[in-house]
Structures are given as C-alpha cells and as structure tokens.
Design a protein around this motif. Structure first.
Motif, PDB file in Angstrom:
ATOM      1  N   SER A   9       0.807  -1.219   0.000  1.00  0.00           N
ATOM      2  CA  SER A   9       0.000   0.000   0.000  1.00  0.00           C
ATOM      3  C   SER A   9       0.842   1.272   0.000  1.00  0.00           C
ATOM      4  O   SER A   9       0.324   2.363  -0.218  1.00  0.00           O
ATOM      5  N   SER A  10       2.155   1.143   0.257  1.00  0.00           N
ATOM      6  CA  SER A  10       3.034   2.308   0.334  1.00  0.00           C
ATOM      7  C   SER A  10       4.476   1.821   0.207  1.00  0.00           C
ATOM      8  O   SER A  10       4.763   0.618   0.279  1.00  0.00           O
ATOM      9  N   TYR A  11       5.395   2.770   0.058  1.00  0.00           N
ATOM     10  CA  TYR A  11       6.813   2.411   0.052  1.00  0.00           C
ATOM     11  C   TYR A  11       7.190   1.739   1.368  1.00  0.00           C
ATOM     12  O   TYR A  11       7.882   0.703   1.378  1.00  0.00           O
ATOM     13  N   HIS A  68      11.269   4.750 -11.511  1.00  0.00           N
ATOM     14  CA  HIS A  68      10.337   5.871 -11.585  1.00  0.00           C
ATOM     15  C   HIS A  68       9.415   5.875 -10.372  1.00  0.00           C
ATOM     16  O   HIS A  68       8.194   5.873 -10.492  1.00  0.00           O
ATOM     17  N   GLY A  69      10.019   5.853  -9.198  1.00  0.00           N
ATOM     18  CA  GLY A  69       9.304   6.065  -7.949  1.00  0.00           C
ATOM     19  C   GLY A  69       7.998   5.320  -7.806  1.00  0.00           C
ATOM     20  O   GLY A  69       7.962   4.153  -7.420  1.00  0.00           O
ATOM     21  N   VAL A  70       6.904   5.990  -8.137  1.00  0.00           N
ATOM     22  CA  VAL A  70       5.565   5.454  -7.939  1.00  0.00           C
ATOM     23  C   VAL A  70       5.334   4.162  -8.724  1.00  0.00           C
ATOM     24  O   VAL A  70       4.441   3.389  -8.387  1.00  0.00           O
ATOM     25  N   GLU A  71       6.143   3.892  -9.737  1.00  0.00           N
ATOM     26  CA  GLU A  71       6.037   2.637 -10.464  1.00  0.00           C
ATOM     27  C   GLU A  71       6.580   1.464  -9.650  1.00  0.00           C
ATOM     28  O   GLU A  71       6.511   0.306 -10.081  1.00  0.00           O
ATOM     29  N   PHE A 110       9.200   6.750  -4.799  1.00  0.00           N
ATOM     30  CA  PHE A 110       8.298   5.667  -4.407  1.00  0.00           C
ATOM     31  C   PHE A 110       7.460   6.110  -3.215  1.00  0.00           C
ATOM     32  O   PHE A 110       6.227   5.992  -3.216  1.00  0.00           O
ATOM     33  N   SER A 111       8.112   6.636  -2.195  1.00  0.00           N
ATOM     34  CA  SER A 111       7.388   7.026  -0.990  1.00  0.00           C
ATOM     35  C   SER A 111       6.453   8.200  -1.234  1.00  0.00           C
ATOM     36  O   SER A 111       5.306   8.206  -0.770  1.00  0.00           O
ATOM     37  N   HIS A 112       6.920   9.196  -1.993  1.00  0.00           N
ATOM     38  CA  HIS A 112       6.133  10.416  -2.209  1.00  0.00           C
ATOM     39  C   HIS A 112       5.201  10.329  -3.415  1.00  0.00           C
ATOM     40  O   HIS A 112       4.633  11.343  -3.822  1.00  0.00           O
ATOM     41  N   LEU A 113       5.074   9.121  -3.969  1.00  0.00           N
ATOM     42  CA  LEU A 113       4.138   8.871  -5.072  1.00  0.00           C
ATOM     43  C   LEU A 113       4.413   9.822  -6.238  1.00  0.00           C
ATOM     44  O   LEU A 113       3.510  10.416  -6.828  1.00  0.00           O
ATOM     45  N   ALA A 330      -4.417   9.987  -7.533  1.00  0.00           N
ATOM     46  CA  ALA A 330      -4.573   9.866  -8.984  1.00  0.00           C
ATOM     47  C   ALA A 330      -3.288   9.383  -9.639  1.00  0.00           C
ATOM     48  O   ALA A 330      -3.325   8.574 -10.581  1.00  0.00           O
ATOM     49  N   VAL A 331      -2.139   9.864  -9.164  1.00  0.00           N
ATOM     50  CA  VAL A 331      -0.865   9.415  -9.718  1.00  0.00           C
ATOM     51  C   VAL A 331      -0.654   7.932  -9.421  1.00  0.00           C
ATOM     52  O   VAL A 331      -0.238   7.160 -10.293  1.00  0.00           O
ATOM     53  N   ARG A 332      -0.958   7.518  -8.194  1.00  0.00           N
ATOM     54  CA  ARG A 332      -0.825   6.097  -7.854  1.00  0.00           C
ATOM     55  C   ARG A 332      -1.700   5.240  -8.775  1.00  0.00           C
ATOM     56  O   ARG A 332      -1.257   4.209  -9.302  1.00  0.00           O
TER      57      ARG A 332
END
Length: 369
Positions: A9-11, A68-71, A110-113, A330-332
């Motif tokens: 659900s999160s980093y 790419h973080g959120v990916e 990743f953490s900051h989406l 929305a980004v997630r």
C-alpha cells in the motif's frame, strides 16, 4: 496464488514486506539510506539490496524496482515474489547464476508517489556523462510546451486544456509523447528532467555494479516499469543498438517480441540517458543484456496528464492537503492498478522473464579465469 500478498500500500509497507521475505530465507540485506530526506510517512528512505545464488557466480542478473518512484509497486511485488520462490533459488545454485535484487532504487519517488527523485530528476534520463565534452541533449519540442505542461493552477484552466488538446489533435499522440518523454535538461522544475549532474541513485547503481559485477563475464538486467501500453501487458524493451550483440542476445533470451525504441517497434520513445546505460559504462569488461519491462495501465494521454499533476505538485509543495491527497491518489492509480487480474498478469510475466534471463545467462559461456 494470492496476488495481493506481494503488492503493498506504500513504500514503507513494500520495504517491510521485502525485508520480511529476505529474513525468511536468511538473506543478508545491504541498506543504502538517502541522507537528509524522509518519506511521506516520516520514514527513512533507503534502497535495499539482496544477492541470491552462488557467491562465486560469474553470471549475474540484476532486478531493479522503483526507477520511476511510484512505479515501484509493480517491481517491488515481483521482487518479493522472487524472494519467496524457493524453487527458483535452487535453480540458481544448479545453473551457477546469481541475482541482485535492488529494491526501490528511487525511494523518494516511491514514498512520495512521484515519478522523479528528491531533485525532481528522472533517473531514466540521468545516465549521462555530465563531465564529458559533449553538450547535453536538447529537446526544442519540450521547450515549446513547457509553459503549457505545468500551468500555474491545478486542475488546468479550460484554455490550457484546449491548447493541449489542440496540440494532440494537430500532431498526434505519438508526437506529444515524443516531445515530453525523450527527456530535457533545461527546465529543472519541469517534466522528464534529466538533471545537471549524476544523482544519488545513479551513483549508487554504479557502485553496486562495481561491487557485484566486477568479476562477472555476463550480466543481465530487468528494470520494472508501468504506465505504457495495453492493460497488464508487459512489453520487453531493449535499448541496445540495432544489429548489436546485446539486442541479439535479448531476443534470444526473452523472445522475438523484444522491442526497440530505435526502430519504432516499442511503446516507449528513444530517451536520452537511459538508466540501463549505467551498466554498460560501468561493466565494460562484461557482456551486458538489459531490458525494461513496461506494464500497461491507463491510456497514454491520461498517464501523461497525471505526470503533469505530479510536476505541478513539485512546484507547489505547500498546496492544500485536499489537492495533495487527490493528486497522490490519482498518480498512484495511473501507475498501479488495484485489480487482481492486473496484479496476476504482472507476477506471471515477471516470473517468466526472470526464468528466461536466468536460463539465458546460464547458456553464456564463462570466460577463462
């Protein structure tokens, strides 16, 4: 298979599951903490590394998540599933192949989406010799769009939305994608910014390759991504030069459907400074074979729209909480589909690709010591 047990659900949740999976097989973990930054939940931010297989293996597969973080939700799940895959671990010993599992190479994003890192740098545009004699790549098409892409207010005004729609209508989605995504080096507060120096995560990758790849004859790499292509389909993208041994090996290992942005067969653009170049420059002594797997999520224009929101939020870090939360959600959703079918497709294709890479590496003849 219960797909949900591998996805987080999160980093912070992903890192906890990764560490639990490593502990279950008594695998040592290298922890590399970004100094001076915290995550969305106030947590420390780190890239964590596990090596599986024989310590003396001269054939190595690298798996990276969260470039790419959120990916990172996708790649993290594939890595956690691998750590729990005892049958694959036994195969590594049998074939004398090692795997380096690099979890969350961009932990800030990743953490900051967010797609980008703590410096708003896109890691997949940052593998450039910034100290070299050649000038940085230029992208005049992005320069023309920059002011429209990150407007002063969010959501964009009707006038802004019409201007973007007109650009796409006149030039096409492919041209719009190309203008944005090949990378740019002039607008530090913009989208797909490649940076003006080698950033922390890129330097860490180089050190990891020097540490774990110095004695290797053959090195493979799978970098997990989401956001482009048909829903749930994992396109295997090789950025090796057309006609090169690397592209030939990639298609031998992973199949004839391996695509290339150089000949227009890929959903991805031919970007400047791809992260996979870090391996090629660092381990010149080894045969390197690298792909990105790009799993489709939402339509292209929708995905790029959410990256515009991500960039706007970077410019407005003190925006009202309701806007921040809405953009994060929305980004997630643009890069992680909370759906068992999608998650199952991710894990199934990831395991196949990992097995193909391991067997491909095993067939590569070791050089004389």
């Amino acid at each position: 298979m219960n797909e949900a047990q591998y996805f987080s659900s999160s980093y912070a949740n992903a890192r906890e599951r990764y560490l639990q999976a490593a502990a279950a097989i008594q695998a040592p973990v290298e922890r590399h903490v970004i100094p001076g930054y915290q995550g969305l939940e106030g947590e420390d931010l780190s890239t964590d590394v596990v090596r599986l297989g024989p310590g003396s293996a001269r054939r190595l597969l690298v798996l990276t998540s969260g470039t790419h973080g959120v990916e990172g939700f996708c790649g993290s799940a594939a890595q956690i599933a691998l750590l729990r895959d005892r049958s694959l671990h036994a195969l590594l010993d049998q074939l004398d192949v090692a795997i380096l599992v690099v979890h969350a190479i961009n932990p800030y994003g990743f953490s900051h989406l967010s797609r980008t890192n703590e410096d708003n740098v896109d890691l997949n545009r940052n593998s450039i010799d910034f100290s070299g004699p050649l000038p940085l790549p230029v992208n005049p098409a992005y320069d023309d769009l920059h002011a429209l892409l990150v407007p002063p207010s969010w959501p964009p005004s009707d006038k802004n939305a019409r201007a973007i729609a007109d650009y796409i209508s006149q030039r096409g989605e492919r041209a719009y994608q190309q203008a944005l995504t090949i990378g740019q080096y002039r607008h530090a507060d913009g989208m797909f910014f490649g940076g003006d120096r080698s950033v922390w995560s890129t330097r860490l990758l180089q050190r990891l390759f020097e540490q774990h790849g110095s004695a290797c004859d053959s090195i493979g790499w799978i970098d997990f991504h989401t956001g482009l292509g048909p829903y749930g389909h994992g396109e295997k993208i090789c950025v090796g030069q057309l006609g090169s041994d690397e592209l030939r090996r990639a298609r031998k290992w992973w199949g004839a459907d391996v695509t290339s942005p150089l000949d227009g067969t890929s959903v991805a653009a031919n970007v400047a400074g791809p992260v996979l170049d870090t391996l090629r420059r660092t381990c010149t002594h080894a045969d390197t074979t690298a792909i990105a797997i790009e799993y489709g999520t939402v339509p292209l224009v929708d995905m790029l729209h959410m990256l515009r929101a991500d960039a706007w939020l970077r410019r407005h870090p003190h925006a009202e909480k309701q806007y921040v939360d809405a953009i994060h959600d929305a980004v997630r959703e643009a890069f992680y589909c909370n759906d068992d079918v999608w998650r199952g497709l991710i894990l199934g294709q990831a395991r196949v690709a990992i097995l193909q890479a391991v067997t491909g590496l095993a067939r590569e003849a070791a050089r004389d010591a």
